[in-house]
Each structure stands twice: as structure tokens, then as C-alpha cells.
Design a protein around this motif. Sequence first.
Motif, PDB file in Angstrom:
ATOM      1  N   TRP A  52       0.850  -1.191   0.000  1.00  0.00           N
ATOM      2  CA  TRP A  52       0.000   0.000   0.000  1.00  0.00           C
ATOM      3  C   TRP A  52       0.884   1.238   0.000  1.00  0.00           C
ATOM      4  O   TRP A  52       2.018   1.217   0.452  1.00  0.00           O
ATOM      5  CB  TRP A  52      -0.956   0.016   1.184  1.00  0.00           C
ATOM      6  CG  TRP A  52      -0.334   0.161   2.541  1.00  0.00           C
ATOM      7  CD1 TRP A  52      -0.262   1.292   3.316  1.00  0.00           C
ATOM      8  CD2 TRP A  52       0.297  -0.870   3.329  1.00  0.00           C
ATOM      9  NE1 TRP A  52       0.360   1.022   4.507  1.00  0.00           N
ATOM     10  CE2 TRP A  52       0.713  -0.284   4.549  1.00  0.00           C
ATOM     11  CE3 TRP A  52       0.538  -2.227   3.109  1.00  0.00           C
ATOM     12  CZ2 TRP A  52       1.367  -1.012   5.534  1.00  0.00           C
ATOM     13  CZ3 TRP A  52       1.199  -2.958   4.099  1.00  0.00           C
ATOM     14  CH2 TRP A  52       1.600  -2.343   5.288  1.00  0.00           C
ATOM     15  N   THR A  53       0.352   2.317  -0.544  1.00  0.00           N
ATOM     16  CA  THR A  53       1.046   3.599  -0.523  1.00  0.00           C
ATOM     17  C   THR A  53       0.286   4.535   0.404  1.00  0.00           C
ATOM     18  O   THR A  53      -0.911   4.774   0.216  1.00  0.00           O
ATOM     19  CB  THR A  53       1.139   4.207  -1.932  1.00  0.00           C
ATOM     20  OG1 THR A  53       1.953   3.354  -2.746  1.00  0.00           O
ATOM     21  CG2 THR A  53       1.757   5.596  -1.890  1.00  0.00           C
ATOM     22  N   LEU A  54       0.986   5.008   1.419  1.00  0.00           N
ATOM     23  CA  LEU A  54       0.396   5.925   2.393  1.00  0.00           C
ATOM     24  C   LEU A  54       0.841   7.344   2.066  1.00  0.00           C
ATOM     25  O   LEU A  54       2.038   7.630   2.000  1.00  0.00           O
ATOM     26  CB  LEU A  54       0.823   5.555   3.809  1.00  0.00           C
ATOM     27  CG  LEU A  54       0.181   6.367   4.938  1.00  0.00           C
ATOM     28  CD1 LEU A  54      -1.334   6.159   4.981  1.00  0.00           C
ATOM     29  CD2 LEU A  54       0.798   6.004   6.281  1.00  0.00           C
ATOM     30  N   THR A  55      -0.123   8.227   1.833  1.00  0.00           N
ATOM     31  CA  THR A  55       0.162   9.620   1.506  1.00  0.00           C
ATOM     32  C   THR A  55       0.110  10.482   2.764  1.00  0.00           C
ATOM     33  O   THR A  55      -0.531  10.100   3.752  1.00  0.00           O
ATOM     34  CB  THR A  55      -0.846  10.148   0.475  1.00  0.00           C
ATOM     35  OG1 THR A  55      -2.171  10.064   1.042  1.00  0.00           O
ATOM     36  CG2 THR A  55      -0.797   9.338  -0.820  1.00  0.00           C
ATOM     37  N   PRO A  56       0.766  11.640   2.756  1.00  0.00           N
ATOM     38  CA  PRO A  56       0.756  12.498   3.952  1.00  0.00           C
ATOM     39  C   PRO A  56      -0.651  12.874   4.413  1.00  0.00           C
ATOM     40  O   PRO A  56      -0.915  12.928   5.618  1.00  0.00           O
ATOM     41  CB  PRO A  56       1.545  13.730   3.505  1.00  0.00           C
ATOM     42  CG  PRO A  56       2.475  13.208   2.467  1.00  0.00           C
ATOM     43  CD  PRO A  56       1.694  12.159   1.726  1.00  0.00           C
ATOM     44  N   ASP A  97      -4.392  -1.206  10.476  1.00  0.00           N
ATOM     45  CA  ASP A  97      -5.622  -0.419  10.583  1.00  0.00           C
ATOM     46  C   ASP A  97      -5.356   1.077  10.638  1.00  0.00           C
ATOM     47  O   ASP A  97      -6.076   1.863  10.012  1.00  0.00           O
ATOM     48  CB  ASP A  97      -6.396  -0.857  11.832  1.00  0.00           C
ATOM     49  CG  ASP A  97      -7.570   0.053  12.140  1.00  0.00           C
ATOM     50  OD1 ASP A  97      -8.569  -0.009  11.416  1.00  0.00           O
ATOM     51  OD2 ASP A  97      -7.455   0.850  13.099  1.00  0.00           O
ATOM     52  N   ALA A  98      -4.336   1.497  11.387  1.00  0.00           N
ATOM     53  CA  ALA A  98      -4.092   2.936  11.544  1.00  0.00           C
ATOM     54  C   ALA A  98      -3.762   3.605  10.213  1.00  0.00           C
ATOM     55  O   ALA A  98      -4.125   4.758   9.981  1.00  0.00           O
ATOM     56  CB  ALA A  98      -2.972   3.175  12.550  1.00  0.00           C
ATOM     57  N   ASP A  99      -3.085   2.886   9.314  1.00  0.00           N
ATOM     58  CA  ASP A  99      -2.777   3.444   7.996  1.00  0.00           C
ATOM     59  C   ASP A  99      -4.021   3.522   7.117  1.00  0.00           C
ATOM     60  O   ASP A  99      -4.024   4.215   6.098  1.00  0.00           O
ATOM     61  CB  ASP A  99      -1.736   2.589   7.274  1.00  0.00           C
ATOM     62  CG  ASP A  99      -0.316   2.838   7.769  1.00  0.00           C
ATOM     63  OD1 ASP A  99      -0.149   3.531   8.788  1.00  0.00           O
ATOM     64  OD2 ASP A  99       0.625   2.321   7.129  1.00  0.00           O
ATOM     65  N   MET A 100      -5.067   2.802   7.491  1.00  0.00           N
ATOM     66  CA  MET A 100      -6.298   2.741   6.698  1.00  0.00           C
ATOM     67  C   MET A 100      -7.428   3.560   7.318  1.00  0.00           C
ATOM     68  O   MET A 100      -8.562   3.513   6.852  1.00  0.00           O
ATOM     69  CB  MET A 100      -6.764   1.281   6.562  1.00  0.00           C
ATOM     70  CG  MET A 100      -5.718   0.343   6.005  1.00  0.00           C
ATOM     71  SD  MET A 100      -5.311   0.686   4.275  1.00  0.00           S
ATOM     72  CE  MET A 100      -3.556   0.301   4.251  1.00  0.00           C
ATOM     73  N   ARG A 136       4.525   5.326   9.700  1.00  0.00           N
ATOM     74  CA  ARG A 136       3.513   6.381   9.534  1.00  0.00           C
ATOM     75  C   ARG A 136       4.110   7.746   9.890  1.00  0.00           C
ATOM     76  O   ARG A 136       3.834   8.755   9.230  1.00  0.00           O
ATOM     77  CB  ARG A 136       2.293   6.068  10.402  1.00  0.00           C
ATOM     78  CG  ARG A 136       1.053   6.855  10.071  1.00  0.00           C
ATOM     79  CD  ARG A 136      -0.210   6.202  10.630  1.00  0.00           C
ATOM     80  NE  ARG A 136      -0.067   5.781  12.011  1.00  0.00           N
ATOM     81  CZ  ARG A 136       0.122   4.523  12.405  1.00  0.00           C
ATOM     82  NH1 ARG A 136       0.221   3.561  11.513  1.00  0.00           N
ATOM     83  NH2 ARG A 136       0.232   4.227  13.678  1.00  0.00           N
ATOM     84  N   ALA A 137       4.936   7.790  10.905  1.00  0.00           N
ATOM     85  CA  ALA A 137       5.592   9.041  11.299  1.00  0.00           C
ATOM     86  C   ALA A 137       6.539   9.538  10.218  1.00  0.00           C
ATOM     87  O   ALA A 137       6.665  10.747  10.005  1.00  0.00           O
ATOM     88  CB  ALA A 137       6.337   8.858  12.617  1.00  0.00           C
ATOM     89  N   TRP A 138       7.204   8.617   9.519  1.00  0.00           N
ATOM     90  CA  TRP A 138       8.099   9.027   8.427  1.00  0.00           C
ATOM     91  C   TRP A 138       7.307   9.712   7.316  1.00  0.00           C
ATOM     92  O   TRP A 138       7.759  10.693   6.738  1.00  0.00           O
ATOM     93  CB  TRP A 138       8.852   7.816   7.874  1.00  0.00           C
ATOM     94  CG  TRP A 138       9.741   7.143   8.869  1.00  0.00           C
ATOM     95  CD1 TRP A 138      10.334   7.720   9.967  1.00  0.00           C
ATOM     96  CD2 TRP A 138      10.125   5.769   8.896  1.00  0.00           C
ATOM     97  NE1 TRP A 138      11.063   6.782  10.666  1.00  0.00           N
ATOM     98  CE2 TRP A 138      10.962   5.575  10.039  1.00  0.00           C
ATOM     99  CE3 TRP A 138       9.864   4.680   8.077  1.00  0.00           C
ATOM    100  CZ2 TRP A 138      11.512   4.342  10.364  1.00  0.00           C
ATOM    101  CZ3 TRP A 138      10.419   3.438   8.399  1.00  0.00           C
ATOM    102  CH2 TRP A 138      11.234   3.280   9.525  1.00  0.00           C
ATOM    103  N   PRO A 145       4.809  10.643   0.188  1.00  0.00           N
ATOM    104  CA  PRO A 145       4.159   9.331   0.228  1.00  0.00           C
ATOM    105  C   PRO A 145       5.213   8.237   0.366  1.00  0.00           C
ATOM    106  O   PRO A 145       6.330   8.362  -0.145  1.00  0.00           O
ATOM    107  CB  PRO A 145       3.434   9.246  -1.116  1.00  0.00           C
ATOM    108  CG  PRO A 145       4.162  10.208  -2.003  1.00  0.00           C
ATOM    109  CD  PRO A 145       4.674  11.298  -1.120  1.00  0.00           C
ATOM    110  N   HIS A 146       4.860   7.188   1.085  1.00  0.00           N
ATOM    111  CA  HIS A 146       5.735   6.027   1.247  1.00  0.00           C
ATOM    112  C   HIS A 146       4.964   4.777   0.847  1.00  0.00           C
ATOM    113  O   HIS A 146       3.778   4.642   1.172  1.00  0.00           O
ATOM    114  CB  HIS A 146       6.190   5.869   2.700  1.00  0.00           C
ATOM    115  CG  HIS A 146       7.260   6.810   3.133  1.00  0.00           C
ATOM    116  ND1 HIS A 146       7.152   8.185   3.039  1.00  0.00           N
ATOM    117  CD2 HIS A 146       8.489   6.571   3.690  1.00  0.00           C
ATOM    118  CE1 HIS A 146       8.253   8.758   3.524  1.00  0.00           C
ATOM    119  NE2 HIS A 146       9.077   7.801   3.921  1.00  0.00           N
ATOM    120  N   THR A 147       5.631   3.885   0.150  1.00  0.00           N
ATOM    121  CA  THR A 147       5.038   2.600  -0.201  1.00  0.00           C
ATOM    122  C   THR A 147       5.588   1.533   0.735  1.00  0.00           C
ATOM    123  O   THR A 147       6.787   1.504   1.016  1.00  0.00           O
ATOM    124  CB  THR A 147       5.349   2.228  -1.661  1.00  0.00           C
ATOM    125  OG1 THR A 147       4.722   3.195  -2.524  1.00  0.00           O
ATOM    126  CG2 THR A 147       4.832   0.840  -2.005  1.00  0.00           C
TER     127      THR A 147
END
Length: 200
Positions: A52-56, A97-100, A136-138, A145-147
Motif C-alpha cells: 500500500w502507498t500511504l500519503t501524507p 488499521d491505523a494506515d487505513m 507512519r511518522a516518516w 508518500p511512502h510505499t
Amino acid sequence: AADQAPPLPAAQCAIHVPFGSPNMKAGDIAICRTGYLLVFNPTTKTPDWVSWTLTPDHAIGCVVRTNAFAADQSLPASAKPSDYAGSGYDQGHLANDADMSWDPQVEHESFFMSNMSPQLPAVNRGTWKNLESAARAWVYSTKHPHTEYAGNIYSASSKTIGADKVVIPDALFKIVIDDVTKKSYAFMMANNAGLDSDYT
């Protein structure tokens, strides 16, 4: 579980694998969801890997955790929450879950059993959780965004739990990549109770 939406077309998950997809084995099932791409192993009843890719803007979500664990109805043979009952293992998220938690449906889908693997509490609630929080902090601190790629590692001697014989991973892995700078981190974490809470 009655309101489960069907998986999305695979092309819609390209955002979650900007650096390419790990290999799939014969029989593996790819599942594209809004929040992640997952490859489910019908033999182990767990994901081989999830990306998954988490965006700011999604890094600080406010959807309340539902704990709505449910068998994935898109699969012919999903693990069930009852497989974990009394086993001593947590239903451990791969895509956490927290990333979602930036959207109610995405958060809900993070609790499908296809996204779980048996994790000892010391891992799931300790070292693995600390690594999830750090990643998530990064994202939040860099505004990039981080993958992430997360998955399970097995051996010929891996044991099982539950009526569905869900295979317990010997270890977990996670790779985190800054999509802008390409800086990357790789971790392998034994699934045992002797881990220190520090993921490094």
C-alpha cells in the motif's frame, strides 16, 4: 460482513505497487482494495504479501477502529476469526488499521481475514506495532508518500491453528520506501515472544 464490496479491478491498485509487484505463485489470488493490494495464499490462508502507498494527507486518519474482523467473502476459502480463538495468537494485520483510518470503508476492509496472519501478542501489539507507527511518522514528517510491502515468511516446519489450518509465520517482513527520495528500509522480524519492543 454482509456489506462487503467485491474487489476492485487490478489496474486500480497500480498506486500501491509503484516499484513493482513481488512474485506470485501458482494458485495465489490477487485482491485489489481501495487501501491496499494483497496476494492471498490459499494454502496458508494468509497473505504472502500486502502493499500500500500511504500519503501524507492519509497518515493522520480519524476513523475509529472498528475491530470488525470478518472472513473475506471474495475468497473460496478464507480464514475465520474462530480459527484464532484460544490459539494464543492475535489476528495480526499486514496492512495495518491505523494506515487505513482515513476512510470508513477502507478501515473496514483492513479487518478482512485475508489481511491477517497469526502473530504472537508480543509481536503484534509490541515490536510490529512500533514499526507501523514509525513508518507512519516518516510519511507525516517528510510530507512524502511512502510505499510499504509487508508479508509472511514460512518454513517446512511452520505450525497451524484453527479448523482452517491457518499457517503461523516464522517471521514477518516489511519494506518501506520513500516514493520521492527512494530511501528505503527493510525489516525481518521473528514471530516469537522474545522480541524487544525496539524494531531496530
